[in-house]
Design a protein around this motif. Structure first.
Motif, PDB file in Angstrom:
ATOM      1  N   SER A  27       0.806  -1.216   0.000  1.00 55.19           N
ATOM      2  CA  SER A  27       0.000   0.000   0.000  1.00 55.19           C
ATOM      3  C   SER A  27       0.846   1.275   0.000  1.00 55.19           C
ATOM      4  O   SER A  27       0.305   2.370  -0.056  1.00 55.19           O
ATOM      5  CB  SER A  27      -0.927   0.004   1.225  1.00 55.19           C
ATOM      6  OG  SER A  27      -0.158   0.129   2.412  1.00 55.19           O
ATOM      7  N   GLU A  29       2.569   4.327  -1.216  1.00 62.42           N
ATOM      8  CA  GLU A  29       2.316   5.087  -2.432  1.00 62.42           C
ATOM      9  C   GLU A  29       3.405   6.136  -2.652  1.00 62.42           C
ATOM     10  O   GLU A  29       3.267   7.284  -2.235  1.00 62.42           O
ATOM     11  CB  GLU A  29       0.933   5.757  -2.355  1.00 62.42           C
ATOM     12  CG  GLU A  29      -0.234   4.786  -2.431  1.00 62.42           C
ATOM     13  CD  GLU A  29      -0.342   4.115  -3.786  1.00 62.42           C
ATOM     14  OE1 GLU A  29       0.131   4.706  -4.780  1.00 62.42           O
ATOM     15  OE2 GLU A  29      -0.870   3.004  -3.852  1.00 62.42           O
ATOM     16  N   ILE A  31       5.057   7.527  -5.874  1.00 65.68           N
ATOM     17  CA  ILE A  31       4.810   7.429  -7.307  1.00 65.68           C
ATOM     18  C   ILE A  31       5.814   8.279  -8.085  1.00 65.68           C
ATOM     19  O   ILE A  31       5.969   9.474  -7.808  1.00 65.68           O
ATOM     20  CB  ILE A  31       3.375   7.909  -7.633  1.00 65.68           C
ATOM     21  CG1 ILE A  31       2.355   7.082  -6.832  1.00 65.68           C
ATOM     22  CG2 ILE A  31       3.094   7.795  -9.126  1.00 65.68           C
ATOM     23  CD1 ILE A  31       0.965   7.667  -6.840  1.00 65.68           C
ATOM     24  N   ASN A  44      -3.377   5.729   1.655  1.00 69.70           N
ATOM     25  CA  ASN A  44      -3.656   4.287   1.757  1.00 69.70           C
ATOM     26  C   ASN A  44      -3.140   3.687   3.049  1.00 69.70           C
ATOM     27  O   ASN A  44      -3.004   2.475   3.162  1.00 69.70           O
ATOM     28  CB  ASN A  44      -3.047   3.539   0.574  1.00 69.70           C
ATOM     29  CG  ASN A  44      -3.784   3.820  -0.719  1.00 69.70           C
ATOM     30  OD1 ASN A  44      -4.961   4.169  -0.690  1.00 69.70           O
ATOM     31  ND2 ASN A  44      -3.097   3.673  -1.842  1.00 69.70           N
TER      32      ASN A  44
END
Length: 217
Positions: A27, A29, A31, A44
């Motif tokens: 989970s 994140e 990016i 998340n």
């Protein structure tokens, strides 16, 4: 039976824990946006609150690197070796009628092509050049100007030198980044005795763009 049940419960707990850890890791994140930025998104359930960002840079200007950005002052590009002295003499082999001399080398070390001109040819005090005993005197070896008449002096371009780096110009302009110069000529037959000359050449340099055109100041 109880032992078997305990074992089954233990295995079930371990499986649930592994699944939970796996989900927690999955989970995360962080990016990569593909445009030089990262996005940290903790929606998340992650709680990343720090990040390391690379810091790099350059100080000063490297005029030997063709990839350096053009400075406001095009003279900043100039990086060229020149001789400190040019020496000639009449040769014994010719009965002291011919003149030969070593005029040194011009070496362009710049990331851009450089135009070399002779702005003036004068005596040591800045006056009219001494040409006594000289019938002709020519500076030779220039890439774009094969010979330059010093006896009947007129200012002009001596040579253009490419950058020593192929990427310094869009295509070869002169074909050479360095050149060896020579002096040659004839002695005035009316000369009766030795005469020592003490003149000087005033060179002028101009950085060119990758197409061989002058850079605008």
């Amino acid at each position: 039976m109880k032992t078997t049940t305990k074992k089954m419960l233990s295995l079930l707990c371990l499986g649930m824990l592994a699944s939970t850890v796996g989900n927690t890791l999955a989970s995360a994140e962080v990016i990569d946006n593909g445009n030089g930025t990262l996005t940290i998104d903790n929606s998340n359930g992650t709680s990343d609150s720090s990040a390391s960002v690379k810091v790099s840079g350059q100080v000063g200007f490297d005029n030997t690197n063709p990839k350096s950005p053009d400075p406001k002052d095009p003279n900043t590009w100039l990086n060229i070796d020149i001789p400190t002295e040019m020496v000639f003499a009449s040769t014994e082999a010719s009965g002291f009628k011919d003149i030969e001399g070593d005029a040194g080398k011009l070496v362009n070390r710049s990331g851009r092509p450089v135009e070399v001109s002779i702005a003036d040819y004068v005596d040591a005090s800045g006056g009219v050049a001494d040409t006594k005993g000289i019938a002709s005197l020519t500076l030779t070896g220039g890439v774009t100007t094969p010979s330059f008449d010093l006896k009947n002096f007129k200012s002009g371009v001596l040579t253009v030198l490419d950058s020593p780096h192929a990427t310094g110009q869009n295509a070869p302009i002169a074909g050479k980044s360095e050149v060896k110069l020579n002096l040659s000529g004839k002695v005035d037959p009316s000369l009766k005795k030795v005469h020592m000359l003490n003149n000087q050449i005033e060179l002028k340099f101009k950085a060119l763009d990758k197409d061989g055109k002058p850079l605008n100041p």
